[in-house]
Design a protein around this motif. Structure first.
Motif, PDB file in Angstrom:
ATOM      1  N   ASP A  35       0.863  -1.221  -0.101  1.00 47.03           N
ATOM      2  CA  ASP A  35      -0.127  -0.072  -0.089  1.00 47.03           C
ATOM      3  C   ASP A  35       0.854   1.402   0.037  1.00 47.03           C
ATOM      4  N   VAL A  36       0.922   2.002  -0.802  1.00 47.26           N
ATOM      5  CA  VAL A  36       1.728   3.329  -1.189  1.00 47.26           C
ATOM      6  C   VAL A  36       1.444   4.117   0.001  1.00 47.26           C
ATOM      7  N   GLU A  37       0.286   4.316   0.727  1.00 52.20           N
ATOM      8  CA  GLU A  37      -0.106   4.956   1.923  1.00 52.20           C
ATOM      9  C   GLU A  37       0.811   4.538   2.976  1.00 52.20           C
ATOM     10  N   ARG A  38       1.414   3.669   3.003  1.00 53.25           N
ATOM     11  CA  ARG A  38       2.201   3.298   4.206  1.00 53.25           C
ATOM     12  C   ARG A  38       3.689   3.594   3.956  1.00 53.25           C
ATOM     13  N   LEU A  39       4.117   4.039   2.714  1.00 55.64           N
ATOM     14  CA  LEU A  39       5.730   4.549   2.450  1.00 55.64           C
ATOM     15  C   LEU A  39       5.648   5.869   3.101  1.00 55.64           C
ATOM     16  N   PRO A  40       6.949   6.093   3.484  1.00 56.12           N
ATOM     17  CA  PRO A  40       7.537   7.571   3.954  1.00 56.12           C
ATOM     18  C   PRO A  40       6.910   8.410   2.874  1.00 56.12           C
ATOM     19  N   GLY A  41       6.812   9.765   3.490  1.00 55.46           N
ATOM     20  CA  GLY A  41       6.450  10.880   2.698  1.00 55.46           C
ATOM     21  C   GLY A  41       7.062  11.157   1.202  1.00 55.46           C
ATOM     22  N   PHE A  42       8.327  11.095   1.258  1.00 56.76           N
ATOM     23  CA  PHE A  42       8.829  11.162   0.054  1.00 56.76           C
ATOM     24  C   PHE A  42       8.570  10.189  -0.999  1.00 56.76           C
ATOM     25  N   PHE A  43       8.723   8.779  -0.707  1.00 52.50           N
ATOM     26  CA  PHE A  43       8.596   7.776  -1.503  1.00 52.50           C
ATOM     27  C   PHE A  43       7.057   7.969  -1.874  1.00 52.50           C
ATOM     28  N   ALA A  44       6.034   8.032  -0.982  1.00 50.33           N
ATOM     29  CA  ALA A  44       4.662   7.929  -1.295  1.00 50.33           C
ATOM     30  C   ALA A  44       4.341   9.088  -2.228  1.00 50.33           C
ATOM     31  N   THR A  45       5.000  10.263  -2.212  1.00 48.88           N
ATOM     32  CA  THR A  45       4.780  11.249  -3.284  1.00 48.88           C
ATOM     33  C   THR A  45       5.414  10.794  -4.546  1.00 48.88           C
TER      34      THR A  45
ATOM     35  N   VAL B 156      -3.284   0.060 -11.302  1.00 48.06           N
ATOM     36  CA  VAL B 156      -3.482  -1.265 -10.202  1.00 48.06           C
ATOM     37  C   VAL B 156      -4.478  -0.701  -9.127  1.00 48.06           C
ATOM     38  N   GLU B 157      -4.443   0.510  -8.742  1.00 49.56           N
ATOM     39  CA  GLU B 157      -5.341   0.927  -7.560  1.00 49.56           C
ATOM     40  C   GLU B 157      -6.966   1.146  -8.174  1.00 49.56           C
ATOM     41  N   GLY B 158      -7.002   1.353  -9.667  1.00 51.76           N
ATOM     42  CA  GLY B 158      -8.316   1.285 -10.237  1.00 51.76           C
ATOM     43  C   GLY B 158      -8.760   0.102 -10.300  1.00 51.76           C
ATOM     44  N   MET B 159      -8.126  -1.070 -10.714  1.00 48.16           N
ATOM     45  CA  MET B 159      -8.475  -2.474 -10.479  1.00 48.16           C
ATOM     46  C   MET B 159      -8.964  -2.908  -9.253  1.00 48.16           C
ATOM     47  N   ARG B 160      -8.000  -2.425  -8.108  1.00 46.10           N
ATOM     48  CA  ARG B 160      -8.101  -2.821  -6.800  1.00 46.10           C
ATOM     49  C   ARG B 160      -9.354  -2.319  -6.316  1.00 46.10           C
ATOM     50  N   TYR B 161      -9.758  -1.121  -6.932  1.00 48.24           N
ATOM     51  CA  TYR B 161     -11.190  -0.481  -6.389  1.00 48.24           C
ATOM     52  C   TYR B 161     -12.306  -1.492  -7.019  1.00 48.24           C
ATOM     53  N   GLY B 162     -12.144  -1.955  -8.151  1.00 51.03           N
ATOM     54  CA  GLY B 162     -13.224  -2.990  -8.681  1.00 51.03           C
ATOM     55  C   GLY B 162     -13.392  -4.104  -8.056  1.00 51.03           C
TER      56      GLY B 162
ATOM     57  N   SER C 285      -8.950   1.477  -2.480  1.00 44.37           N
ATOM     58  CA  SER C 285      -8.056   2.181  -3.417  1.00 44.37           C
ATOM     59  C   SER C 285      -7.545   3.302  -2.688  1.00 44.37           C
ATOM     60  N   SER C 286      -6.254   3.375  -3.034  1.00 43.53           N
ATOM     61  CA  SER C 286      -5.412   4.493  -2.366  1.00 43.53           C
ATOM     62  C   SER C 286      -5.586   5.981  -3.349  1.00 43.53           C
ATOM     63  N   VAL C 287      -6.137   5.928  -4.554  1.00 41.69           N
ATOM     64  CA  VAL C 287      -6.202   7.161  -5.283  1.00 41.69           C
ATOM     65  C   VAL C 287      -7.485   6.951  -5.852  1.00 41.69           C
ATOM     66  N   ASP C 288      -8.189   7.914  -6.508  1.00 43.04           N
ATOM     67  CA  ASP C 288      -9.337   8.143  -7.024  1.00 43.04           C
ATOM     68  C   ASP C 288      -9.469   7.286  -8.392  1.00 43.04           C
ATOM     69  N   PRO C 289     -10.234   6.350  -8.512  1.00 44.07           N
ATOM     70  CA  PRO C 289     -10.116   5.461  -9.801  1.00 44.07           C
ATOM     71  C   PRO C 289     -10.699   6.002 -10.895  1.00 44.07           C
ATOM     72  N   TRP C 290     -11.464   7.279 -10.679  1.00 41.92           N
ATOM     73  CA  TRP C 290     -11.681   7.916 -12.015  1.00 41.92           C
ATOM     74  C   TRP C 290     -10.530   8.655 -12.548  1.00 41.92           C
ATOM     75  N   VAL C 291      -9.565   9.080 -11.593  1.00 37.84           N
ATOM     76  CA  VAL C 291      -8.440   9.608 -12.276  1.00 37.84           C
ATOM     77  C   VAL C 291      -7.589   8.478 -13.209  1.00 37.84           C
ATOM     78  N   GLY C 292      -7.371   7.271 -12.629  1.00 38.73           N
ATOM     79  CA  GLY C 292      -6.658   6.198 -13.478  1.00 38.73           C
ATOM     80  C   GLY C 292      -7.757   6.007 -14.654  1.00 38.73           C
ATOM     81  N   LEU C 293      -8.944   6.178 -14.644  1.00 35.12           N
ATOM     82  CA  LEU C 293      -9.901   5.809 -15.933  1.00 35.12           C
ATOM     83  C   LEU C 293      -9.535   6.857 -17.052  1.00 35.12           C
ATOM     84  N   VAL C 294      -9.648   8.227 -16.647  1.00 33.12           N
ATOM     85  CA  VAL C 294      -9.379   9.036 -17.546  1.00 33.12           C
ATOM     86  C   VAL C 294      -7.881   9.300 -17.961  1.00 33.12           C
ATOM     87  N   PHE C 295      -6.927   8.702 -17.330  1.00 34.75           N
ATOM     88  CA  PHE C 295      -5.785   8.612 -17.700  1.00 34.75           C
ATOM     89  C   PHE C 295      -5.514   7.381 -18.802  1.00 34.75           C
ATOM     90  N   LEU C 296      -6.377   6.406 -18.595  1.00 37.43           N
ATOM     91  CA  LEU C 296      -6.303   5.238 -19.326  1.00 37.43           C
ATOM     92  C   LEU C 296      -6.694   5.722 -20.685  1.00 37.43           C
TER      93      LEU C 296
END
Length: 254
Positions: A188-198, A209-215, A220-231
């Motif tokens: 889970d990227v949310e458990r990484l130290p600040g710099f590495f998480a960023t 990955v997070e979009g598929m995890r939400y499904g 998910s650690s990020v908004d799945p709609w952001v990943g969908l638009v990017f895709l």
């Protein structure tokens, strides 16, 4: 109805990878299952739940995306490169097929292989876990399909660009694989130290990955709609690049 020409090329590409099912289907499924066993069961027993789901269930979406990304890319890159080396690429270019039909047929066949391997991986995970979890079916379908299309088109572009086998392996070895493993497949990227998480949030594969995890697990650690638009944008750019190089003859008519 699909025209005879592109359908024939599509079927030819599907038969090509089905002729060696051990290499194109079984091998990637076994590799992904080994990841599931080693990280999910052998090491996963030391970890608590993440986002309220068992660790085994947490890594399954990432493993599916890992299989989809690698198989879609490798199918088109190897196919088009072999055509160039065997001198049969000219037969494809002088055929009555339009450039759009060529891209559709080759990307479609690669997507069939990638989604087939991803689906088998999911079935193995269901058997291992003893339950089916699909809280958001739309995202669980949209992310692997769009990912397969985008990376298949990227593989097609790479196969056209490549002049030797080393070039074909360069992108998956030094770009795709590192980004995938650092894209939150096993952690889970949310458990990484600040710099590495960023830094992780700059990795585009993380959003896939997070979009598929939400499904599949509803977290998910990020908004799945952001990943969908990017895709969607990524797919349009990748397919557009393939159409451009085929029309221009770059690396094909010299």
């Amino acid at each position: 109805m699909i025209a005879l020409g592109p359908r024939t090329l599509f079927e030819k590409e599907v038969r090509r990878f089905l002729r060696v099912p051990g290499q194109t289907i079984l091998s990637p499924v076994i590799t992904t299952v080994l990841y599931l066993v080693v990280f999910g069961y052998a090491l996963g027993g030391r970890l608590t739940e993440i986002h309220g789901v068992p660790y085994v269930a947490f890594i399954v979406p990432g493993l599916i995306m890992l299989a989809v990304i690698s198989n879609s890319f490798l199918n088109t890159s190897s196919s088009i490169f072999i055509m160039k080396m065997q001198g049969t690429m000219v037969d494809l270019l002088v055929s009555p097929l339009t450039y759009w039909q060529i891209v559709w047929a080759m990307v479609g066949a690669a997507a069939v292989r990638a989604l087939g391997v991803g689906f088998l991986t999911w079935l193995v995970a269901i058997v291992a876990q003893g339950e089916v979890m699909v809280p958001h079916p739309f995202f669980a379908l949209a992310f692997p399909i769009l990912t397969a299309i985008g990376f298949a088109a990227s593989g097609l572009f790479t196969g056209i660009w490549a002049e030797k086998f080393e070039h074909v392996n360069f992108v998956p070895t030094f770009v795709v694989t590192p980004l995938t493993f650092l894209g939150g497949v096993f952690y889970d990227v949310e458990r990484l130290p600040g710099f590495f998480a960023t830094l992780s949030h700059l990795n585009p594969v993380l959003y896939l990955v997070e979009g598929m995890r939400y499904g599949l697990v509803g977290a998910s650690s990020v908004d799945p709609w952001v990943g969908l638009v990017f895709l969607v944008v990524f797919d349009l750019v990748a397919v557009g690049a393939c159409l451009y190089v085929l029309r221009s003859g770059w690396k094909l008519r010299t």
